[in-house]
Each structure stands twice: as C-alpha cells, then as structure tokens.
Design a protein around this motif. Sequence first.
Motif, short mmCIF file in Angstrom:
data_model
loop_
_atom_site.label_atom_id
_atom_site.label_comp_id
_atom_site.label_asym_id
_atom_site.label_seq_id
_atom_site.Cartn_x
_atom_site.Cartn_y
_atom_site.Cartn_z
N GLY A 30 39.91 47.45 35.14
CA GLY A 30 40.07 48.89 35.18
C GLY A 30 41.20 49.33 36.10
O GLY A 30 41.69 48.55 36.92
N PRO A 31 41.62 50.59 35.96
CA PRO A 31 42.76 51.09 36.71
C PRO A 31 42.56 51.08 38.23
O PRO A 31 43.51 50.97 38.98
N ARG A 32 41.33 51.16 38.67
CA ARG A 32 41.07 51.12 40.11
C ARG A 32 41.53 49.79 40.71
O ARG A 32 41.89 49.71 41.88
N SER A 33 41.53 48.74 39.92
CA SER A 33 41.88 47.39 40.39
C SER A 33 43.25 46.94 39.91
O SER A 33 43.47 45.75 39.69
N MET A 34 44.18 47.87 39.73
CA MET A 34 45.49 47.48 39.19
C MET A 34 46.22 46.50 40.10
O MET A 34 46.85 45.56 39.62
N ILE A 35 46.15 46.67 41.42
CA ILE A 35 46.81 45.74 42.32
C ILE A 35 46.14 44.37 42.23
O ILE A 35 46.82 43.35 42.15
N VAL A 40 46.03 38.63 40.85
CA VAL A 40 45.39 37.46 40.24
C VAL A 40 46.29 36.86 39.16
O VAL A 40 46.43 35.64 39.06
N PHE A 41 46.92 37.71 38.37
CA PHE A 41 47.83 37.21 37.33
C PHE A 41 48.94 36.38 37.96
O PHE A 41 49.22 35.26 37.53
N ARG A 42 49.56 36.90 39.02
CA ARG A 42 50.66 36.19 39.67
C ARG A 42 50.18 34.89 40.31
O ARG A 42 50.83 33.85 40.18
N GLY A 72 37.83 43.48 42.17
CA GLY A 72 38.89 43.35 41.18
C GLY A 72 39.48 41.95 41.13
O GLY A 72 39.80 41.43 40.05
N VAL A 73 39.60 41.32 42.28
CA VAL A 73 40.09 39.94 42.35
C VAL A 73 39.08 39.02 41.68
O VAL A 73 39.43 38.17 40.85
N ARG A 74 37.81 39.19 42.02
CA ARG A 74 36.76 38.37 41.39
C ARG A 74 36.78 38.54 39.88
O ARG A 74 36.71 37.56 39.12
N ASP A 75 36.90 39.79 39.42
CA ASP A 75 36.93 40.05 37.97
C ASP A 75 38.08 39.32 37.30
O ASP A 75 37.92 38.75 36.22
N ALA A 104 41.83 44.95 52.94
CA ALA A 104 41.13 46.23 53.01
C ALA A 104 39.75 46.15 52.37
O ALA A 104 38.91 47.01 52.61
N ALA A 105 39.50 45.12 51.58
CA ALA A 105 38.19 44.95 50.93
C ALA A 105 37.30 43.99 51.70
O ALA A 105 36.23 43.62 51.23
#
Length: 190
Positions: A30-35, A40-42, A72-75, A104-105
């Motif tokens: 989702g957009p909340r986890s764009m960073i 994760v992709f990189r 978001g990283v876990r996802d 920050a998380a």
Amino acid sequence: MYQEIDDCIFLREPEGTVSFCRDDLYRYSGPRSMIASALVFRIMKEAIHDLSPSDIPERKAFMILSGHAGPGVRDGFELLTRAFTEGRYRVDAVGAPKEAPRSAAGGHMFFRIGYKNKAMLYVLSDELFGEKWFRQVQMHQEGSVSAEAHAQYLVYKNDLCGKILYLSTIFSIRCPCSPDELIMSAPNVS
C-alpha cells in the motif's frame, strides 16, 4: 548516459519462474509503505546480485534478518520470498552494527540476507536514512497537521524512493557475513 532501469525480480519455484515488479510490492503493502517497498525491492536486487549472480535464485531459499521493525518491510520480503510465513524472517531490534541509522519504526536500518550457504550484511546510509528521514516519518507517517503538509511529505517520500531505487549505492556497509549470524534463534516478530 542513461541509468538502466531494471524493475523486475525473477525467482525460481519448483514448477517455474515467477517475476515481481517493484509496483507489485507497492500494491501489496500500500501507499503508506512506499519507501519500504522501494527499499525491499532494492535490497533484494542487490542480494540476488551478490548471492546468486549467475542463476535465478530459489524463492524459498532466502533467510532475512531485518533490523527495521516496520510492517511494510516485512510485507515486501513476504511477497518476494514467503520468508515471514515460513519462519525464515526475523526482526533484530537490538543487534545492530554501530553504523546503522535508527529506524523510525523501531530498530535500526540494517539487513542480513542469507541465501543457501552465503549471507550479506547491508547497512543503509545515514545520508538517506538519517535524522531528516527519521523526523519526516515521525511527524507525518501517522498523519500530518494539514493536507499541504502531507502533500509535502508525499513529495519527500517519492523523492526518497527515486534515490533508493537509482543511486549507485545506498549502503554505508555492504559485505559478506556468516550465515550463522542470521536468524533462526530470534523469535518471529509480527
């Protein structure tokens, strides 16, 4: 000179190869986890290059130790590797290299990625994930004081995603580590 844009990851399953584009991670988290999706992709692109440079790697042969506790990283790692569901993903919020910026998380911005009998340590640069990033996420991730402030935060997030995906390096440390340093003794964090 142009930057080559390589926006797919290929992973091998027993019955064939599956591909994931960076937009797949964004849609999943989702957009909340764009960073987090860009990160994760990189990291996975780099890990595949470092740990399986001449073959399409096996999707379920990766182990991940994340210093970053964000969902978001876990996802992202779950989508690509199924590591969380299968117990090959752990969060280590205390065992960070001293160079790792704080997250920050919760935790710190480092990752140990293992593949079969090899592993790499990736510590993110504090030029990208330093105090400015920390403050931006703390101030805006849960909602900004105004629509204009949130729009500025989205501009910041999009800019950071571009840097994560396309700068030549985003790491202060990128080196082999022992697969024994990875993960299986730590409890799973959801």
